[in-house]
Design a protein around this motif. Structure first.
Motif, PDB file in Angstrom:
ATOM      1  N   ASP A  35      45.757  37.875  39.639  1.00 28.82           N
ATOM      2  CA  ASP A  35      46.000  39.320  39.583  1.00 28.82           C
ATOM      3  C   ASP A  35      44.996  40.034  38.677  1.00 28.82           C
ATOM      4  O   ASP A  35      45.330  41.040  38.046  1.00 28.82           O
ATOM      5  CB  ASP A  35      47.438  39.624  39.132  1.00 28.82           C
ATOM      6  N   GLY A  36      43.768  39.554  38.638  1.00 25.86           N
ATOM      7  CA  GLY A  36      42.714  40.244  37.899  1.00 25.86           C
ATOM      8  C   GLY A  36      42.106  41.361  38.737  1.00 25.86           C
ATOM      9  O   GLY A  36      42.469  41.565  39.905  1.00 25.86           O
ATOM     10  N   ASP A  37      41.164  42.074  38.154  1.00 25.03           N
ATOM     11  CA  ASP A  37      40.602  43.236  38.850  1.00 25.03           C
ATOM     12  C   ASP A  37      39.174  43.003  39.346  1.00 25.03           C
ATOM     13  O   ASP A  37      38.490  43.940  39.757  1.00 25.03           O
ATOM     14  CB  ASP A  37      40.630  44.462  37.937  1.00 25.03           C
ATOM     15  N   ARG A  38      38.716  41.753  39.324  1.00 27.02           N
ATOM     16  CA  ARG A  38      37.374  41.450  39.815  1.00 27.02           C
ATOM     17  C   ARG A  38      37.456  40.934  41.245  1.00 27.02           C
ATOM     18  O   ARG A  38      38.503  40.420  41.662  1.00 27.02           O
ATOM     19  CB  ARG A  38      36.712  40.425  38.898  1.00 27.02           C
ATOM     20  N   PRO A  39      36.397  41.070  42.028  1.00 28.88           N
ATOM     21  CA  PRO A  39      36.502  40.751  43.458  1.00 28.88           C
ATOM     22  C   PRO A  39      36.790  39.292  43.770  1.00 28.88           C
ATOM     23  O   PRO A  39      37.218  38.982  44.882  1.00 28.88           O
ATOM     24  CB  PRO A  39      35.147  41.189  44.021  1.00 28.88           C
ATOM     25  N   TRP A  40      36.546  38.402  42.827  1.00 31.22           N
ATOM     26  CA  TRP A  40      36.818  36.984  43.093  1.00 31.22           C
ATOM     27  C   TRP A  40      38.168  36.533  42.535  1.00 31.22           C
ATOM     28  O   TRP A  40      38.532  35.363  42.645  1.00 31.22           O
ATOM     29  CB  TRP A  40      35.713  36.110  42.510  1.00 31.22           C
ATOM     30  N   ASP A  41      38.931  37.440  41.939  1.00 36.92           N
ATOM     31  CA  ASP A  41      40.234  37.060  41.394  1.00 36.92           C
ATOM     32  C   ASP A  41      41.269  36.882  42.509  1.00 36.92           C
ATOM     33  O   ASP A  41      41.142  37.421  43.609  1.00 36.92           O
ATOM     34  CB  ASP A  41      40.711  38.117  40.397  1.00 36.92           C
ATOM     35  N   MET A  42      42.327  36.124  42.196  1.00 33.67           N
ATOM     36  CA  MET A  42      43.333  35.709  43.176  1.00 33.67           C
ATOM     37  C   MET A  42      44.577  36.585  43.057  1.00 33.67           C
ATOM     38  O   MET A  42      45.039  36.884  41.949  1.00 33.67           O
ATOM     39  CB  MET A  42      43.688  34.238  42.912  1.00 33.67           C
ATOM     40  N   HIS A  43      45.127  36.969  44.217  1.00 35.40           N
ATOM     41  CA  HIS A  43      46.315  37.828  44.240  1.00 35.40           C
ATOM     42  C   HIS A  43      47.339  37.233  45.194  1.00 35.40           C
ATOM     43  O   HIS A  43      46.998  36.829  46.304  1.00 35.40           O
ATOM     44  CB  HIS A  43      45.940  39.239  44.700  1.00 35.40           C
ATOM     45  N   PHE A  44      48.601  37.217  44.767  1.00 31.87           N
ATOM     46  CA  PHE A  44      49.672  36.656  45.583  1.00 31.87           C
ATOM     47  C   PHE A  44      50.380  37.764  46.364  1.00 31.87           C
ATOM     48  O   PHE A  44      50.657  38.838  45.836  1.00 31.87           O
ATOM     49  CB  PHE A  44      50.684  35.913  44.703  1.00 31.87           C
ATOM     50  N   ASN A  45      50.704  37.453  47.620  1.00 34.01           N
ATOM     51  CA  ASN A  45      51.430  38.383  48.482  1.00 34.01           C
ATOM     52  C   ASN A  45      52.765  37.818  48.939  1.00 34.01           C
ATOM     53  O   ASN A  45      53.488  38.483  49.678  1.00 34.01           O
ATOM     54  CB  ASN A  45      50.593  38.709  49.728  1.00 34.01           C
ATOM     55  N   ALA A  46      53.080  36.605  48.538  1.00 34.40           N
ATOM     56  CA  ALA A  46      54.322  35.963  48.965  1.00 34.40           C
ATOM     57  C   ALA A  46      54.694  34.892  47.951  1.00 34.40           C
ATOM     58  O   ALA A  46      53.873  34.461  47.139  1.00 34.40           O
ATOM     59  CB  ALA A  46      54.168  35.347  50.348  1.00 34.40           C
TER      60      ALA A  46
END
Length: 386
Positions: A35-46
């Motif tokens: 959940d970082g703000d850089r383009p290579w950071d990882m974000h969870f949707n489920a």
């Protein structure tokens, strides 16, 4: 601002859980944040992403992405950092063990199984590949040293191969795994040679026969093990990755019996950095079934007492540029295929192209061109300026 197709939901990120803390600590070694703000950071949707990764390693990571369970705005940068930090060494040991044993002890590329990759990957539609590839439909790494675009990079690669083989008018070239016939067409048009190409893809053979009608080219649906005739020179471009370690020696013996004493054989192949690696389980399941990247040592074993290595050229970093060019074409053409192929295919293909680009950028995998002769050329091999 992040360059993303997706809206990220932070409610699935629970920094207090033990599994989240472990993953975050691991990713920080690669400068990746959850959940970082850089383009290579990882974000969870489920929910359940971490559990899938923990249980199934690379396979779980890829399948969760296909299911829209997580995103990274720039997947190529995500994988570059992941692989450059060598985080794959932390993969689930049982997953790696089973994949390694499977590759080591089973022949996954028997005559019967060899046709599976053609049906699964290469026969998904010539229109789709025409939209993604260069004008000649060249589905291997381009040579970008002086190229300004994909078409130029692929023609430069084809010309480099022809020069390395010392092609002359009237020669007869065999292309093992000829794809859509780009090398054969280029060699016939620019070097005056006739060619025979073999492929395990019906769609490739059909397209190539129509594209190069009128040239002295023959396209065969044939397994390499069936070859038993002489040619002046032989090339194999991006096919050896499907041969498998159990069959490397057999492949080289086939080439040996089909090559004259002063003939040259050029092998263009992706390769791994160590001989004991296993196929990535996600790539094996969804992209290239039964694939097996060779190492330098394995190729050396396969040619032992059969060939002299005349030249070895590594331009693996160029595959990063090639894959990114394919990805741009794929994204631009996707509206024409979205209804037919669907969102899951879109995410699978995006993951394939960008994860591979990251792997080549990290130098986790290589691209080699080997030139072999049977007994060593008299007076030595004339190396092409590279």
């Amino acid at each position: 601002m992040r360059d993303s197709h997706f809206v990220h939901d932070t409610s699935f990120y629970n920094p207090s859980s033990s599994l989240h803390r472990q993953l975050q600590a691991l990713l920080l070694q690669a400068d990746i944040r959850i959940d970082g703000d850089r383009p290579w950071d990882m974000h969870f949707n489920a929910e359940g992403v971490l559990e899938r990764i923990s249980a199934y390693a690379n396979l779980g990571l890829g399948e969760a992405y296909m299911d829209r369970s997580w995103d990274a705005d720039k997947l190529d940068q995500f994988f570059f950092r992941l692989l450059r930090a060598n985080l794959q060494k932390h993969s689930h040991p049982m997953t790696l063990l089973m994949q390694g044993l499977r590759n080591r002890y089973l022949n996954l590329q028997t005559y019967k199984r060899a046709w599976q990759v053609g049906e699964h990957h290469y026969d998904i539609g010539n229109d789709f590949y025409r939209a993604m590839l260069d004008a000649r439909m060249t589905y291997t790494c381009g040579y970008w040293r002086n190229a300004r675009n994909l078409d130029e990079a692929q023609e430069a690669k084809l010309d480099l191969i022809c020069q390395k083989l010392h092609l002359k008018p009237g020669m007869r070239l065999l292309d093992i795994g000829c794809g859509w016939g780009s090398l054969m067409g280029f060699a016939a048009e620019h070097y005056g040679v006739s060619c025979v190409g073999i492929t395990i893809s019906k769609e490739q053979a059909r397209w190539a026969e129509e594209r190069y009608k009128g040239l002295p080219l023959e396209f065969r649906l044939q397994d390499y093990r069936q070859l038993n005739e002489r040619f002046d020179c032989i090339a194999s471009i991006g096919m050896f990755e499907h041969v498998g370690r159990k069959n490397h020696r057999t492949f080289m013996e086939v080439v040996h019996r089909c090559l004259p004493e002063q003939g040259l054989f050029l092998l263009h192949t992706i390769g791994r950095n160590h001989r004991h690696g296993a196929a990535d389980p996600w790539i094996d399941k969804y992209i290239f079934p039964n694939g097996d990247l060779p190492s330098v040592g394995q190729i050396g074993d396969a040619v032992d007492n059969l060939f002299v290595t005349e030249d070895l050229h590594n331009f693996g970093a160029d595959y990063d540029k090639t894959l990114m060019a394919w990805h741009r074409n794929f994204e631009a053409a996707w509206p024409d295929f979205s209804r037919q192929m669907g969102d899951r295919f879109y995410r699978m293909w995006r993951y394939y192209l960008l994860s591979c680009a990251g792997a080549f950028r990290a130098r986790n995998v290589q691209l080699w061109q080997w030139v072999f002769s049977k007994e060593g050329l008299h007076g030595g091999y004339t190396r092409v300026a590279q």
